[in-house]
Design a protein around this motif. Structure first.
Motif, PDB file in Angstrom:
ATOM      1  N   LYS A   1      -1.152  12.656   7.105  1.00 14.24           N
ATOM      2  CA  LYS A   1       0.270  12.344   7.240  1.00 14.24           C
ATOM      3  C   LYS A   1       1.181  13.536   7.001  1.00 14.24           C
ATOM      4  CE  LYS A   1      -0.036   7.715   7.638  1.00 14.24           C
ATOM      5  NZ  LYS A   1       0.703   6.889   8.629  1.00 14.24           N
ATOM      6  N   CYS A   2       0.632  14.682   6.645  1.00 18.76           N
ATOM      7  CA  CYS A   2       1.447  15.774   6.119  1.00 18.76           C
ATOM      8  C   CYS A   2       1.494  17.008   7.003  1.00 18.76           C
ATOM      9  CB  CYS A   2       0.958  16.156   4.722  1.00 18.76           C
ATOM     10  SG  CYS A   2       1.318  14.884   3.485  1.00 18.76           S
ATOM     11  N   GLY A   3       1.127  16.883   8.276  1.00 17.01           N
ATOM     12  CA  GLY A   3       1.247  18.022   9.167  1.00 17.01           C
ATOM     13  C   GLY A   3       2.690  18.485   9.274  1.00 17.01           C
ATOM     14  N   PRO A   4       2.918  19.767   9.545  1.00 16.94           N
ATOM     15  CA  PRO A   4       4.292  20.258   9.715  1.00 16.94           C
ATOM     16  C   PRO A   4       5.037  19.456  10.778  1.00 16.94           C
ATOM     17  CG  PRO A   4       2.763  22.097   9.577  1.00 16.94           C
ATOM     18  CD  PRO A   4       1.922  20.846   9.670  1.00 16.94           C
ATOM     19  N   GLY A   5       6.221  19.004  10.427  1.00 16.65           N
ATOM     20  CA  GLY A   5       7.033  18.238  11.371  1.00 16.65           C
ATOM     21  C   GLY A   5       6.621  16.800  11.539  1.00 16.65           C
ATOM     22  N   PHE A   6       5.761  16.299  10.679  1.00 17.71           N
ATOM     23  CA  PHE A   6       5.208  14.949  10.846  1.00 17.71           C
ATOM     24  C   PHE A   6       6.143  13.835  10.372  1.00 17.71           C
ATOM     25  CE2 PHE A   6       0.337  14.721  11.573  1.00 17.71           C
ATOM     26  CZ  PHE A   6       0.449  15.563  12.646  1.00 17.71           C
ATOM     27  N   ASN A   7       7.421  14.147  10.123  1.00 10.55           N
ATOM     28  CA  ASN A   7       8.359  13.074   9.775  1.00 10.55           C
ATOM     29  C   ASN A   7       9.761  13.344  10.329  1.00 10.55           C
ATOM     30  OD1 ASN A   7       8.539  10.918   6.847  1.00 10.55           O
ATOM     31  ND2 ASN A   7       9.749  10.842   8.716  1.00 10.55           N
TER      32      ASN A   7
ATOM     33  N   SER B   1      -7.047  15.503  17.534  1.00  5.96           N
ATOM     34  CA  SER B   1      -7.253  14.760  18.780  1.00  5.96           C
ATOM     35  C   SER B   1      -6.721  13.337  18.683  1.00  5.96           C
ATOM     36  CB  SER B   1      -8.751  14.706  19.125  1.00  5.96           C
ATOM     37  OG  SER B   1      -9.481  14.047  18.096  1.00  5.96           O
ATOM     38  N   ARG B   2      -6.150  12.966  17.525  1.00  4.74           N
ATOM     39  CA  ARG B   2      -5.705  11.585  17.326  1.00  4.74           C
ATOM     40  C   ARG B   2      -4.328  11.547  16.649  1.00  4.74           C
ATOM     41  NH1 ARG B   2     -10.760   8.693  14.500  1.00  4.74           N
ATOM     42  NH2 ARG B   2      -9.310   6.922  14.555  1.00  4.74           N
ATOM     43  N   THR B   3      -3.377  12.302  17.206  1.00  7.03           N
ATOM     44  CA  THR B   3      -2.013  12.294  16.693  1.00  7.03           C
ATOM     45  C   THR B   3      -1.291  11.067  17.226  1.00  7.03           C
ATOM     46  OG1 THR B   3      -1.953  14.696  16.499  1.00  7.03           O
ATOM     47  CG2 THR B   3       0.159  13.562  16.591  1.00  7.03           C
ATOM     48  N   ASP B   4      -0.628  10.326  16.336  1.00  6.68           N
ATOM     49  CA  ASP B   4      -0.078   9.001  16.642  1.00  6.68           C
ATOM     50  C   ASP B   4       1.391   8.939  16.213  1.00  6.68           C
ATOM     51  OD1 ASP B   4      -0.137   6.347  17.480  1.00  6.68           O
ATOM     52  OD2 ASP B   4      -1.756   5.759  16.120  1.00  6.68           O
TER      53      ASP B   4
ATOM     54  N   GLU C   1      -2.139  11.802  11.872  1.00  6.13           N
ATOM     55  CA  GLU C   1      -3.375  12.251  12.510  1.00  6.13           C
ATOM     56  C   GLU C   1      -4.463  11.314  12.009  1.00  6.13           C
ATOM     57  OE1 GLU C   1      -6.473  13.266  12.849  1.00  6.13           O
ATOM     58  OE2 GLU C   1      -6.139  14.146  14.819  1.00  6.13           O
ATOM     59  N   ARG C   2      -4.908  10.394  12.886  1.00  4.19           N
ATOM     60  CA  ARG C   2      -5.721   9.272  12.416  1.00  4.19           C
ATOM     61  C   ARG C   2      -7.110   9.680  11.943  1.00  4.19           C
ATOM     62  NH1 ARG C   2      -1.841   5.564  11.372  1.00  4.19           N
ATOM     63  NH2 ARG C   2      -0.778   4.864  13.265  1.00  4.19           N
ATOM     64  N   GLU C   3      -7.727  10.661  12.560  1.00  3.23           N
ATOM     65  CA  GLU C   3      -9.042  11.077  12.075  1.00  3.23           C
ATOM     66  C   GLU C   3      -8.920  11.628  10.657  1.00  3.23           C
ATOM     67  OE1 GLU C   3     -12.690  14.226  12.980  1.00  3.23           O
ATOM     68  OE2 GLU C   3     -10.899  14.220  14.261  1.00  3.23           O
ATOM     69  N   TRP C   4      -7.910  12.453  10.434  1.00  2.00           N
ATOM     70  CA  TRP C   4      -7.727  13.038   9.107  1.00  2.00           C
ATOM     71  C   TRP C   4      -7.317  11.968   8.105  1.00  2.00           C
ATOM     72  CZ3 TRP C   4      -4.360  17.839  10.795  1.00  2.00           C
ATOM     73  CH2 TRP C   4      -5.095  18.594  11.710  1.00  2.00           C
ATOM     74  N   GLN C   5      -6.535  10.994   8.547  1.00  2.00           N
ATOM     75  CA  GLN C   5      -6.076   9.923   7.663  1.00  2.00           C
ATOM     76  C   GLN C   5      -7.213   9.005   7.238  1.00  2.00           C
ATOM     77  OE1 GLN C   5      -3.311   7.236   9.535  1.00  2.00           O
ATOM     78  NE2 GLN C   5      -3.448   5.737   7.876  1.00  2.00           N
TER      79      GLN C   5
ATOM     80  N   ILE D   1       0.863  -1.177   0.000  1.00  2.00           N
ATOM     81  CA  ILE D   1       0.000   0.000   0.000  1.00  2.00           C
ATOM     82  C   ILE D   1       0.900   1.228   0.000  1.00  2.00           C
ATOM     83  CG2 ILE D   1      -1.699   1.325   1.312  1.00  2.00           C
ATOM     84  CD1 ILE D   1      -2.607  -1.359   2.542  1.00  2.00           C
ATOM     85  N   LEU D   2       0.758   2.080  -1.001  1.00  2.00           N
ATOM     86  CA  LEU D   2       1.614   3.253  -1.138  1.00  2.00           C
ATOM     87  C   LEU D   2       0.836   4.524  -0.844  1.00  2.00           C
ATOM     88  CD1 LEU D   2       4.263   4.676  -2.081  1.00  2.00           C
ATOM     89  CD2 LEU D   2       3.305   4.611  -4.408  1.00  2.00           C
ATOM     90  N   PHE D   3       1.424   5.396  -0.021  1.00  4.88           N
ATOM     91  CA  PHE D   3       0.930   6.750   0.122  1.00  4.88           C
ATOM     92  C   PHE D   3       2.147   7.679   0.226  1.00  4.88           C
ATOM     93  CE2 PHE D   3       1.244   5.065   4.402  1.00  4.88           C
ATOM     94  CZ  PHE D   3       1.811   6.096   5.139  1.00  4.88           C
ATOM     95  N   PHE D   4       1.906   8.968   0.192  1.00  2.00           N
ATOM     96  CA  PHE D   4       3.004   9.936   0.172  1.00  2.00           C
ATOM     97  C   PHE D   4       2.893  10.906   1.339  1.00  2.00           C
ATOM     98  CE2 PHE D   4       2.669   8.486  -4.168  1.00  2.00           C
ATOM     99  CZ  PHE D   4       3.986   8.426  -4.612  1.00  2.00           C
ATOM    100  N   LYS D   5       4.053  11.386   1.771  1.00  2.00           N
ATOM    101  CA  LYS D   5       4.122  12.515   2.692  1.00  2.00           C
ATOM    102  C   LYS D   5       4.769  13.676   1.952  1.00  2.00           C
ATOM    103  CE  LYS D   5       4.511  11.796   7.093  1.00  2.00           C
ATOM    104  NZ  LYS D   5       4.457  11.203   8.448  1.00  2.00           N
ATOM    105  N   HIS D   6       4.347  14.895   2.294  1.00  2.00           N
ATOM    106  CA  HIS D   6       5.005  16.058   1.704  1.00  2.00           C
ATOM    107  C   HIS D   6       6.454  16.087   2.197  1.00  2.00           C
ATOM    108  CE1 HIS D   6       5.871  20.072   0.396  1.00  2.00           C
ATOM    109  NE2 HIS D   6       4.633  20.286  -0.013  1.00  2.00           N
ATOM    110  N   PRO D   7       7.428  16.325   1.291  1.00  2.00           N
ATOM    111  CA  PRO D   7       8.828  16.349   1.743  1.00  2.00           C
ATOM    112  C   PRO D   7       9.105  17.343   2.867  1.00  2.00           C
ATOM    113  CG  PRO D   7       8.739  16.176  -0.643  1.00  2.00           C
ATOM    114  CD  PRO D   7       7.331  16.410  -0.184  1.00  2.00           C
ATOM    115  N   ASN D   8       8.292  18.410   2.965  1.00  2.00           N
ATOM    116  CA  ASN D   8       8.565  19.380   4.024  1.00  2.00           C
ATOM    117  C   ASN D   8       8.098  18.914   5.403  1.00  2.00           C
ATOM    118  OD1 ASN D   8       5.787  19.907   4.126  1.00  2.00           O
ATOM    119  ND2 ASN D   8       5.937  21.910   3.134  1.00  2.00           N
ATOM    120  N   THR D   9       7.580  17.690   5.491  1.00  2.00           N
ATOM    121  CA  THR D   9       7.291  17.122   6.823  1.00  2.00           C
ATOM    122  C   THR D   9       8.569  16.689   7.532  1.00  2.00           C
ATOM    123  OG1 THR D   9       6.974  14.916   5.862  1.00  2.00           O
ATOM    124  CG2 THR D   9       4.999  16.288   6.145  1.00  2.00           C
ATOM    125  N   ILE D  10       9.656  16.529   6.787  1.00  2.00           N
ATOM    126  CA  ILE D  10      10.895  16.019   7.377  1.00  2.00           C
ATOM    127  C   ILE D  10      11.559  17.088   8.238  1.00  2.00           C
ATOM    128  CG2 ILE D  10      13.253  15.298   6.831  1.00  2.00           C
ATOM    129  CD1 ILE D  10      12.166  13.624   4.608  1.00  2.00           C
TER     130      ILE D  10
END
Length: 288
Positions: free
Chosen positions: A177-183, A121-124, A161-165, A98-107
Motif C-alpha cells: 500500500k505504500c508505493g510512491p504516489g499510492f494515495n 504486475s498487480r497494481t489496483d 499492489e496486490r501481490e505485495w499486499q 480491519i486496520l492497516f496504515f499507509k506511509h503519509p508520503n504516499t499522498i
C-alpha cells in the motif's frame, strides 16, 4: 465551501473555492491547510474571512491541484469495509474493523501521474471516502461523539499492489500500500457541516472511461462515526490525520478486470467531493 491547495509539489498555497466556483487565497489567515490549521478552528476562521470579504481573489488557471491536507501524521485505512468487496476479495465481511496504515508520503495530488513500481504486475485502484480529523480524538465515549472531531471529507484512491499486499507481506497489508504516489487525495476538503450525512454519498470509479465501481457509502459495514470512535479506543487521532474508510466492489482483485498498466487512466468521483484523474506511468515514467 471547499478548501484546497494549489501549486507545485512542496510549494502549494492554501485556497478556498466557493459553491459558485470563485477562488480565494487563504494565505492571509494560514500558511497551509494542515493539522495545526484545523486544530485552531481554521475552517471557521476561513468562513468568517470569506464572509467579511478579506480574502484576496485567486486565479487558479494553470495551477496544479495538490492534496487538500498537508503533512498528515498518519494515514489510517480500513480494509474490507464493504461487504461485496470483502466477498470479491475471497473473505466474509469482518466482525470488527480491519486496520492497516499507509506511509503519509504516499499522498499526492488528485490529478498527479502515478508510477507503477518496478516489478509490479498487480497494481489496483480503490475509490474511498476519506475522513480528515480536525480535533484530537482519544477514547471517545461512543460513536455519537465522533462528529465533533471530524474536520471534513475528501476523495481518496487507495492504490494497492496486490501481490505485495497479499502474498509477500507476511500478513501486513501495508507493504503493498505504500508505493510512491499510492494515495492520490482531493481535489478538495469539504467541511463536515457542508456534507451532512456521510453515509449517503455515491462513489464511482472508471478505468480508461469504462465503469468499474459504483456504490454508496450507505453500504459500509462500519460507518464513519463508528470508525472514528472505534479507532480512538486504541490510538489517538490527531488533527490532520486521514482515515481511508474502505472501497466497494469493482476492483481488479475481483478477477473481473485487468490490473493497471502504463498509459491507463483512472478516474474517481464521490458526490459533492469532486473528481480525480490519474494517468499511470511505467517504472521509468513512460505513459504507454
Amino acid at each position: 465551501m471547499r478548501l484546497l491547495r494549489l501549486g507545485a509539489p512542496g510549494a502549494e498555497r492554501p485556497a478556498l473555492r466557493t459553491d459558485d466556483g470563485a477562488f480565494f487565497d487563504l494565505s492571509p489567515i494560514t500558511d497551509d491547510i494542515d493539522g495545526a490549521f484545523l486544530a485552531a478552528e481554521g475552517i471557521d476562521r476561513a468562513r468568517t474571512a470569506l464572509a467579511a470579504g478579506t480574502l484576496p481573489a485567486l486565479d487558479p488557471t494553470g495551477l496544479r491541484i495538490g492534496a487538500p491536507i498537508a503533512r498528515p501524521m498518519a494515514v489510517l485505512c480500513i480494509g474490507q469495509n464493504y461487504a461485496a468487496h470483502a466477498r470479491e476479495s475471497g473473505a466474509e465481511p469482518p466482525a470488527q474493523p480491519i486496520l492497516f496504515f499507509k506511509h503519509p508520503n504516499t499522498i499526492v495530488g488528485p490529478d498527479d501521474a502515478v508510477r507503477i513500481p518496478p516489478g509490479s504486475s498487480r497494481t489496483d485502484w480503490e475509490v474511498e471516502l476519506a475522513v480528515v480529523i480536525g480535533k484530537r480524538a482519544s477514547r471517545l465515549a461512543g460513536p455519537e461523539d465522533a462528529a465533533a472531531h471530524i474536520a471534513g471529507y475528501t476523495v481518496s484512491n487507495d492504490i494497492s499492489e496486490r501481490e505485495w499486499q497479499l502474498e509477500r507481506s507476511g500478513g501486513q497489508w501495508s507493504l503493498g500500500k505504500c508505493g510512491p504516489g499510492f494515495n492520490p487525495l482531493g481535489p478538495w476538503l469539504v467541511p463536515a457541516e457542508d456534507i451532512g450525512d456521510p453515509q449517503s454519498l455515491r462513489l464511482r470509479s472508471w478505468v480508461n472511461g469504462a465503469p468499474r465501481q459504483d456504490s454508496a457509502t450507505s453500504d459500509m459495514v462500519f460507518d464513519v462515526a463508528f470508525l472514528v470512535w472505534h479507532l480512538s479506543r486504541f490510538l489517538t487521532l490527531e488533527p490532520g490525520d486521514v482515515i481511508n474508510t474502505g472501497t466497494p466492489e469493482g476492483v481488479a482483485l475481483s478477477g473481473r478486470f485487468p490490473y493497471l498498466g502504463a498509459g491507463d487512466v483512472v478516474e474517481l468521483e464521490i458526490d459533492g467531493l469532486g473528481r480525480q484523474r490519474q494517468v499511470m506511468t511505467g517504472p521509468e515514467g513512460e505513459a504507454a
